[in-house]
Write a protein that holds these residues in place. Structure first.
Motif, short mmCIF file in Angstrom:
data_model
loop_
_atom_site.label_atom_id
_atom_site.label_comp_id
_atom_site.label_asym_id
_atom_site.label_seq_id
_atom_site.Cartn_x
_atom_site.Cartn_y
_atom_site.Cartn_z
N GLY A 67 -3.66 -2.35 -36.39
CA GLY A 67 -3.20 -2.43 -37.78
C GLY A 67 -1.98 -3.30 -38.02
N TYR A 68 -1.63 -4.18 -37.07
CA TYR A 68 -0.49 -5.06 -37.26
C TYR A 68 -0.82 -6.13 -38.32
N THR A 69 0.14 -6.46 -39.15
CA THR A 69 0.00 -7.62 -40.02
C THR A 69 0.38 -8.87 -39.21
N LYS A 70 0.04 -10.03 -39.75
CA LYS A 70 0.41 -11.27 -39.06
C LYS A 70 1.93 -11.37 -38.93
N SER A 106 -0.14 -14.02 -24.47
CA SER A 106 0.10 -13.06 -25.56
C SER A 106 -0.44 -13.55 -26.89
N LEU A 107 -0.67 -14.86 -27.01
CA LEU A 107 -1.14 -15.45 -28.26
C LEU A 107 -2.65 -15.68 -28.27
N PHE A 108 -3.35 -15.22 -27.24
CA PHE A 108 -4.80 -15.35 -27.21
C PHE A 108 -5.43 -14.71 -28.44
N ILE A 115 0.61 -19.05 -34.14
CA ILE A 115 0.01 -17.83 -34.69
C ILE A 115 -0.69 -18.13 -36.01
N ASP A 116 -0.12 -19.00 -36.82
CA ASP A 116 -0.79 -19.41 -38.07
C ASP A 116 -2.14 -20.04 -37.75
N PHE A 117 -2.16 -20.90 -36.73
CA PHE A 117 -3.41 -21.57 -36.33
C PHE A 117 -4.43 -20.57 -35.82
N VAL A 118 -3.99 -19.64 -34.97
CA VAL A 118 -4.89 -18.62 -34.44
C VAL A 118 -5.44 -17.77 -35.58
N ASP A 119 -4.59 -17.37 -36.51
CA ASP A 119 -5.02 -16.54 -37.64
C ASP A 119 -6.07 -17.25 -38.49
#
Length: 216
Positions: A198-201, A184-186, A118-122
């Motif tokens: 509006g979700y935060t990481k 789910s991580l797309f 998720i860090d990488f995707v962000d």
């Protein structure tokens, strides 16, 4: 004292000692680095449709002729940039999680791996979204067969298998679980939850871990 002509002669000898193929390889590597760096900068601030080869050449300081000898169009540049970026990340992940053993908590490592992804995707969401849009209309396109997906699958599978062997969770369908997790991580999923809902990481990450770590 060394005469200036002697110094020049030594430099020429050194230059001649380096095979032309090596010098050409170093130059090509430098051109590629500059082109991909320029493309990343432009794609972070512009839509892909508005980025041109002329802009990339200007930003990178590489002639358009040199650019077109390496890449036919903007899609080729994007593909190479994405491949380079994702390969570095996957290489790091494979090295980080390859030593997972039965004495370590499979679920703890699974959670850590999800955080890393998720860090990488962000950090690369705009770039990763480009490749999805490029392949959106291709009928035979399957994300499950792409090296990035396959290599991530192969990283995650041993972690869940470890958790099963350690008695942390009951026996489950590992393949189905990982496929569903990765979908789910797309980037599209992440940006929808972040930009539309509006979700935060942190909230997104905690939700994914609740489903695929605590939930299994």
């Amino acid at each position: 004292m060394t005469h200036p002509d002697d110094h020049q002669g030594v430099c020429e000898l050194i230059k001649e000692a380096i095979p032309p193929s090596s010098r050409r390889g170093e130059r090509d590597t430098e051109y590629r680095r500059r082109i991909l760096s320029a493309a990343r900068t432009l794609l972070e601030t512009n839509e892909i449709e508005s980025v041109t080869m002329h802009q990339i050449a200007k930003e990178s300081g590489v002639g358009q002729g040199t650019l077109y000898r390496r890449y036919t169009h903007i899609g080729d540049v994007c593909s190479d940039l994405i491949k380079s970026t994702t390969n570095r990340f996957i290489d790091m992940m494979e090295e980080k999680y390859r030593i997972a053993g039965p004495v370590e908590s499979g679920l703890a490592q699974l959670s850590a791996c999800i955080h890393d992804v998720i860090d990488f995707v962000d950090e690369n969401v705009s770039l990763l979204s480009v490749i999805s849009s490029m392949h959106a209309d291709k009928r035979n396109y399957s994300i499950h067969k792409k090296p990035f997906f396959v290599r991530l699958h192969n990283i995650l599978a041993p972690l869940i298998q470890n958790a099963i062997q350690n008695g942390e969770i009951e026996d489950i369908d590992v393949t189905l679980t990982i496929n569903t997790l990765l979908i789910s991580l797309f980037p599209e999923q992440y940006t929808y939850h972040r930009d539309v809902l509006g979700y935060t990481k942190q909230q997104f990450t905690e939700g994914i871990c609740r489903l695929f770590v605590k939930g299994i």
